[in-house]
Design a protein around this motif. Sequence first.
Motif, PDB file in Angstrom:
ATOM      1  N   PHE A  50       0.851  -1.185   0.000  1.00 33.07           N
ATOM      2  CA  PHE A  50       0.000   0.000   0.000  1.00 33.07           C
ATOM      3  C   PHE A  50       0.891   1.240   0.000  1.00 33.07           C
ATOM      4  O   PHE A  50       2.044   1.194   0.439  1.00 33.07           O
ATOM      5  CB  PHE A  50      -0.896   0.046   1.246  1.00 33.07           C
ATOM      6  CG  PHE A  50      -1.902  -1.054   1.348  1.00 33.07           C
ATOM      7  CD1 PHE A  50      -3.209  -0.865   0.941  1.00 33.07           C
ATOM      8  CD2 PHE A  50      -1.546  -2.304   1.843  1.00 33.07           C
ATOM      9  CE1 PHE A  50      -4.139  -1.876   1.038  1.00 33.07           C
ATOM     10  CE2 PHE A  50      -2.465  -3.327   1.951  1.00 33.07           C
ATOM     11  CZ  PHE A  50      -3.769  -3.117   1.544  1.00 33.07           C
ATOM     12  N   GLN A  51       0.344   2.328  -0.487  1.00 34.34           N
ATOM     13  CA  GLN A  51       0.967   3.633  -0.325  1.00 34.34           C
ATOM     14  C   GLN A  51       0.053   4.439   0.576  1.00 34.34           C
ATOM     15  O   GLN A  51      -1.090   4.742   0.220  1.00 34.34           O
ATOM     16  CB  GLN A  51       1.159   4.332  -1.667  1.00 34.34           C
ATOM     17  CG  GLN A  51       1.927   5.645  -1.570  1.00 34.34           C
ATOM     18  CD  GLN A  51       3.387   5.441  -1.162  1.00 34.34           C
ATOM     19  OE1 GLN A  51       3.973   4.418  -1.483  1.00 34.34           O
ATOM     20  NE2 GLN A  51       3.964   6.403  -0.474  1.00 34.34           N
ATOM     21  N   CYS A  52       0.537   4.764   1.767  1.00 36.25           N
ATOM     22  CA  CYS A  52      -0.260   5.471   2.761  1.00 36.25           C
ATOM     23  C   CYS A  52       0.326   6.868   2.945  1.00 36.25           C
ATOM     24  O   CYS A  52       1.279   7.056   3.724  1.00 36.25           O
ATOM     25  CB  CYS A  52      -0.272   4.706   4.073  1.00 36.25           C
ATOM     26  SG  CYS A  52      -0.907   3.022   3.953  1.00 36.25           S
ATOM     27  N   ALA A  70       5.997  -0.087   7.855  1.00 32.48           N
ATOM     28  CA  ALA A  70       5.657   1.253   7.383  1.00 32.48           C
ATOM     29  C   ALA A  70       6.918   2.102   7.397  1.00 32.48           C
ATOM     30  O   ALA A  70       7.407   2.478   8.466  1.00 32.48           O
ATOM     31  CB  ALA A  70       4.588   1.882   8.275  1.00 32.48           C
ATOM     32  N   THR A  93      -8.415  -1.886   6.607  1.00 36.57           N
ATOM     33  CA  THR A  93      -8.572  -1.986   5.159  1.00 36.57           C
ATOM     34  C   THR A  93      -9.975  -2.441   4.798  1.00 36.57           C
ATOM     35  O   THR A  93     -10.627  -3.174   5.552  1.00 36.57           O
ATOM     36  CB  THR A  93      -7.561  -2.971   4.543  1.00 36.57           C
ATOM     37  OG1 THR A  93      -7.780  -4.275   5.092  1.00 36.57           O
ATOM     38  CG2 THR A  93      -6.144  -2.531   4.821  1.00 36.57           C
ATOM     39  N   LEU A 109      -4.320   4.122   7.687  1.00 38.04           N
ATOM     40  CA  LEU A 109      -3.226   3.848   8.624  1.00 38.04           C
ATOM     41  C   LEU A 109      -3.238   4.924   9.707  1.00 38.04           C
ATOM     42  O   LEU A 109      -3.147   6.110   9.396  1.00 38.04           O
ATOM     43  CB  LEU A 109      -1.880   3.842   7.895  1.00 38.04           C
ATOM     44  CG  LEU A 109      -0.635   3.676   8.765  1.00 38.04           C
ATOM     45  CD1 LEU A 109      -0.619   2.315   9.443  1.00 38.04           C
ATOM     46  CD2 LEU A 109       0.632   3.867   7.922  1.00 38.04           C
ATOM     47  N   ARG A 116      -3.518   8.533   7.835  1.00 42.29           N
ATOM     48  CA  ARG A 116      -3.112   8.462   6.426  1.00 42.29           C
ATOM     49  C   ARG A 116      -4.075   7.583   5.636  1.00 42.29           C
ATOM     50  O   ARG A 116      -4.375   6.460   6.047  1.00 42.29           O
ATOM     51  CB  ARG A 116      -1.696   7.903   6.293  1.00 42.29           C
ATOM     52  CG  ARG A 116      -0.582   8.781   6.861  1.00 42.29           C
ATOM     53  CD  ARG A 116       0.739   8.044   6.790  1.00 42.29           C
ATOM     54  NE  ARG A 116       1.892   8.877   7.113  1.00 42.29           N
ATOM     55  CZ  ARG A 116       2.389   9.010   8.335  1.00 42.29           C
ATOM     56  NH1 ARG A 116       1.809   8.382   9.351  1.00 42.29           N
ATOM     57  NH2 ARG A 116       3.451   9.772   8.552  1.00 42.29           N
ATOM     58  N   CYS A 171      -4.778   5.140   2.531  1.00 41.57           N
ATOM     59  CA  CYS A 171      -3.923   4.177   1.839  1.00 41.57           C
ATOM     60  C   CYS A 171      -4.584   3.686   0.555  1.00 41.57           C
ATOM     61  O   CYS A 171      -5.804   3.500   0.505  1.00 41.57           O
ATOM     62  CB  CYS A 171      -3.637   2.977   2.732  1.00 41.57           C
ATOM     63  SG  CYS A 171      -2.901   3.386   4.332  1.00 41.57           S
TER      64      CYS A 171
END
Length: 244
Positions: free
Chosen positions: A55-57, A76, A104, A112, A120, A122
């Motif tokens: 994931f990109q958070c 992370a 999620t 997150l 954040r 994600c």
Amino acid sequence: MRASPLISSLAIAAALAACQPAQQAGGTPPGASPAGNEVAPPAAAPTSDERVYAFQCGDLAVQATYRGQDAATLVAGNRTFAMANEVAASGARYGDGQGNTFWTKGTTEGTLSLKGEPERACTGSGKEGEVVAAAAPVAATAFRATGNEPGWLAQVSAGDAPRLHVETGYGEQTFEVASPTQGKDGWSGKAADGTDIKLSFQRTVCQDTMSGQGFGATVMLTVGARQYHGCGDFAGAPSLAERP
């Protein structure tokens, strides 16, 4: 009368045979291989219930390794968190009991929350083992709101050319409004398919119905003729626990 030598020899051989241990068919003693060597049992095929998703958070690249449904390890950035499954009305939620959680809905959307840091949003690739490119610039968020049952998300990006991003049905439907009109209580505009979108807020204390987290704004999202209710906050706003 004397016994013949042949008869005596046969009698002795029969007596010796009766004293020998029993053998398996083919002359192999029990528990031994035909060649007299030990035979190792066949190796069991390796099994694993681990699943890895990326994931990109916000500004953090995150790798989530799930072990069944009960545990997950979250990497992370340069920090690692061992988490256990927590009760959630929808989606999958994991926490470490220290104020760090990863929630999620599917494998393409999540939240997150790290203790002492802003929440954040994600995004994930949705494919096991596939890495989400972290090099892509992540737009700063000016306002973010979420709601439950059904889950929805709305984000307004910061900058000179803000955009309104909306997801409904746990991410199944997505709408983008370029350059929404901003009023004193929210934003509005039309998505690319012509759907009317409006995100309005009131600066009143709002508590998330699932996580219990407090926010500084009560939010209503209107998508076409349907309305959604939830909570939101502006970027950089302290949590209710941090406010005086």
